[in-house]
Every structure is written in structure tokens, then in C-alpha cells.
Design a protein around this motif. Structure first.
Motif, PDB file in Angstrom:
ATOM      1  N   GLU A  66      60.341 -41.661 -35.580  1.00 47.15           N
ATOM      2  CA  GLU A  66      61.304 -42.667 -36.068  1.00 47.15           C
ATOM      3  C   GLU A  66      62.661 -42.030 -36.313  1.00 47.15           C
ATOM      4  O   GLU A  66      63.690 -42.561 -35.888  1.00 47.15           O
ATOM      5  CB  GLU A  66      60.804 -43.320 -37.365  1.00 47.15           C
ATOM      6  CG  GLU A  66      59.675 -44.281 -37.197  1.00 47.15           C
ATOM      7  CD  GLU A  66      60.083 -45.604 -36.571  1.00 47.15           C
ATOM      8  OE1 GLU A  66      61.261 -45.999 -36.645  1.00 47.15           O
ATOM      9  OE2 GLU A  66      59.194 -46.251 -35.993  1.00 47.15           O
ATOM     10  N   HIS A  67      62.679 -40.891 -36.998  1.00 45.18           N
ATOM     11  CA  HIS A  67      63.937 -40.193 -37.290  1.00 45.18           C
ATOM     12  C   HIS A  67      64.645 -39.778 -35.999  1.00 45.18           C
ATOM     13  O   HIS A  67      65.849 -39.977 -35.857  1.00 45.18           O
ATOM     14  CB  HIS A  67      63.701 -38.946 -38.148  1.00 45.18           C
ATOM     15  CG  HIS A  67      63.377 -39.225 -39.575  1.00 45.18           C
ATOM     16  ND1 HIS A  67      64.199 -39.914 -40.428  1.00 45.18           N
ATOM     17  CD2 HIS A  67      62.281 -38.902 -40.310  1.00 45.18           C
ATOM     18  CE1 HIS A  67      63.651 -40.004 -41.621  1.00 45.18           C
ATOM     19  NE2 HIS A  67      62.470 -39.393 -41.575  1.00 45.18           N
ATOM     20  N   LEU A  68      63.885 -39.179 -35.092  1.00 44.55           N
ATOM     21  CA  LEU A  68      64.485 -38.692 -33.850  1.00 44.55           C
ATOM     22  C   LEU A  68      65.035 -39.833 -33.008  1.00 44.55           C
ATOM     23  O   LEU A  68      66.169 -39.767 -32.514  1.00 44.55           O
ATOM     24  CB  LEU A  68      63.459 -37.902 -33.035  1.00 44.55           C
ATOM     25  CG  LEU A  68      62.979 -36.579 -33.623  1.00 44.55           C
ATOM     26  CD1 LEU A  68      61.829 -36.028 -32.795  1.00 44.55           C
ATOM     27  CD2 LEU A  68      64.107 -35.576 -33.724  1.00 44.55           C
ATOM     28  N   SER A  69      64.247 -40.889 -32.839  1.00 37.17           N
ATOM     29  CA  SER A  69      64.675 -41.984 -31.966  1.00 37.17           C
ATOM     30  C   SER A  69      65.823 -42.779 -32.570  1.00 37.17           C
ATOM     31  O   SER A  69      66.601 -43.389 -31.843  1.00 37.17           O
ATOM     32  CB  SER A  69      63.502 -42.904 -31.632  1.00 37.17           C
ATOM     33  OG  SER A  69      63.033 -43.555 -32.787  1.00 37.17           O
ATOM     34  N   GLY A  70      65.961 -42.741 -33.900  1.00 32.33           N
ATOM     35  CA  GLY A  70      67.059 -43.452 -34.552  1.00 32.33           C
ATOM     36  C   GLY A  70      68.309 -42.612 -34.755  1.00 32.33           C
ATOM     37  O   GLY A  70      69.311 -43.096 -35.267  1.00 32.33           O
ATOM     38  N   TYR A  98      59.100 -45.458 -28.444  1.00 26.35           N
ATOM     39  CA  TYR A  98      59.978 -44.293 -28.600  1.00 26.35           C
ATOM     40  C   TYR A  98      60.326 -43.770 -27.217  1.00 26.35           C
ATOM     41  O   TYR A  98      59.529 -43.079 -26.586  1.00 26.35           O
ATOM     42  CB  TYR A  98      59.285 -43.199 -29.410  1.00 26.35           C
ATOM     43  CG  TYR A  98      58.759 -43.666 -30.736  1.00 26.35           C
ATOM     44  CD1 TYR A  98      59.629 -43.975 -31.769  1.00 26.35           C
ATOM     45  CD2 TYR A  98      57.400 -43.818 -30.954  1.00 26.35           C
ATOM     46  CE1 TYR A  98      59.146 -44.422 -32.998  1.00 26.35           C
ATOM     47  CE2 TYR A  98      56.906 -44.257 -32.172  1.00 26.35           C
ATOM     48  CZ  TYR A  98      57.789 -44.558 -33.187  1.00 26.35           C
ATOM     49  OH  TYR A  98      57.310 -44.998 -34.390  1.00 26.35           O
ATOM     50  N   SER A  99      61.520 -44.055 -26.754  1.00 29.69           N
ATOM     51  CA  SER A  99      61.903 -43.697 -25.380  1.00 29.69           C
ATOM     52  C   SER A  99      61.933 -42.189 -25.159  1.00 29.69           C
ATOM     53  O   SER A  99      61.855 -41.738 -24.027  1.00 29.69           O
ATOM     54  CB  SER A  99      63.265 -44.295 -25.035  1.00 29.69           C
ATOM     55  OG  SER A  99      64.265 -43.792 -25.900  1.00 29.69           O
ATOM     56  N   ASN A 100      62.019 -41.413 -26.232  1.00 30.09           N
ATOM     57  CA  ASN A 100      62.054 -39.964 -26.062  1.00 30.09           C
ATOM     58  C   ASN A 100      60.660 -39.351 -25.885  1.00 30.09           C
ATOM     59  O   ASN A 100      60.537 -38.188 -25.529  1.00 30.09           O
ATOM     60  CB  ASN A 100      62.804 -39.287 -27.218  1.00 30.09           C
ATOM     61  CG  ASN A 100      62.258 -39.649 -28.578  1.00 30.09           C
ATOM     62  OD1 ASN A 100      61.549 -40.634 -28.752  1.00 30.09           O
ATOM     63  ND2 ASN A 100      62.615 -38.864 -29.565  1.00 30.09           N
TER      64      ASN A 100
END
Length: 131
Positions: A66-70, A98-100
Motif C-alpha cells: 500500500e505504501h509503495l503503490s501510493g 498493485y501495479s508494481n
């Protein structure tokens, strides 16, 4: 120049194993949970790939995703999820949300398959893969 891989897993033996497998080809940093990973990234370090477990203390893998994708700074870093806690239905949903997330592998894992997936992700040849 060698690419950088950040490994996030609360199991020290798994971190040691992953570092042993990947460090011949990549610069590897290991941390014990998502909180340590976010602190490492926030300190100005960067990674070309993140390999993370899901079940961890403090910030778990789900919160980390969540943190990374946001994040404007970190959302482009590809992620390989490596977990024993993933059900058969979760990988496709995870990659859609999560596209990453570029690949999901289950523990126990085959080191050769892991190396292949990491290489494919870092060379931009893997778009989505389940194992």
C-alpha cells in the motif's frame, strides 16, 4: 553496474538464503520488516527490485505494498512477493491491485526459478507471473 535488490523478510534464515542466492548477480540489502524497508528507502537509498514476504511484524507486506503503490517516489519499483501465506486466488488479485507487483512466488521456492524471475523483472521481460 549491478542492479540493487531489497529483500524484506522477518525470517533471518530466509534473508541469509536469499542474499546468498542473489548476491552473486546483484547488490543485495536485507531488512526484517516493512518498517525497516520504508526507513531504508526514506534515508535516500534506492532499489531496482523489492522482494518481500507478506507476514511480518510492524509493517507487514500488505501495508508495505500500500505504501509503495501510493508513493510518488516508490510506486515504480517492481516487487516480487515471496510468501508461504499466499492462497491460489490472491496472486492475480494482488497484481491487479498493485501495479508494481510483477511476480508472486510461494515458499518453499526453487532458487533457479527465483533467479530467472528476478532477472526477467530487472530486464523488463516479465510483466506478470505466478508461481
Amino acid at each position: 553496474m549491478k542492479k540493487k535488490v531489497l529483500i524484506i523478510d522477518d525470517s533471518k534464515p530466509i534473508r541469509i538464503l536469499l542474499e546468498a542466492i542473489l548476491s552473486r548477480h546483484y547488490i543485495v540489502t536485507t531488512v526484517a520488516d516493512g518498517l525497516d524497508a520504508m526507513a531504508w528507502l526514506s534515508a535516500g537509498h534506492n532499489a531496482d527490485l523489492i522482494v518481500t514476504d507478506l507476514q511480518m511484524p510492524n509493517i507487514d507486506g500488505w501495508e508495505l505494498l500500500e505504501h509503495l503503490s501510493g508513493s510518488y517516489l516508490y510506486k515504480e519499483i517492481p516487487v516480487l512477493v515471496l510468501s508461504g501465506e499466499v492462497t491460489n486466488a490472491e496472486p492475480a488479485a494482488m497484481m491487479a491491485r498493485y501495479s508494481n507487483v510483477q511476480a508472486v512466488m510461494h515458499k518453499p521456492f526453487d532458487p533457479i526459478v527465483l533467479l530467472e524471475k528476478v532477472a526477467h523483472i530487472l530486464n523488463g521481460q516479465l510483466t506478470a507471473s505466478l508461481s
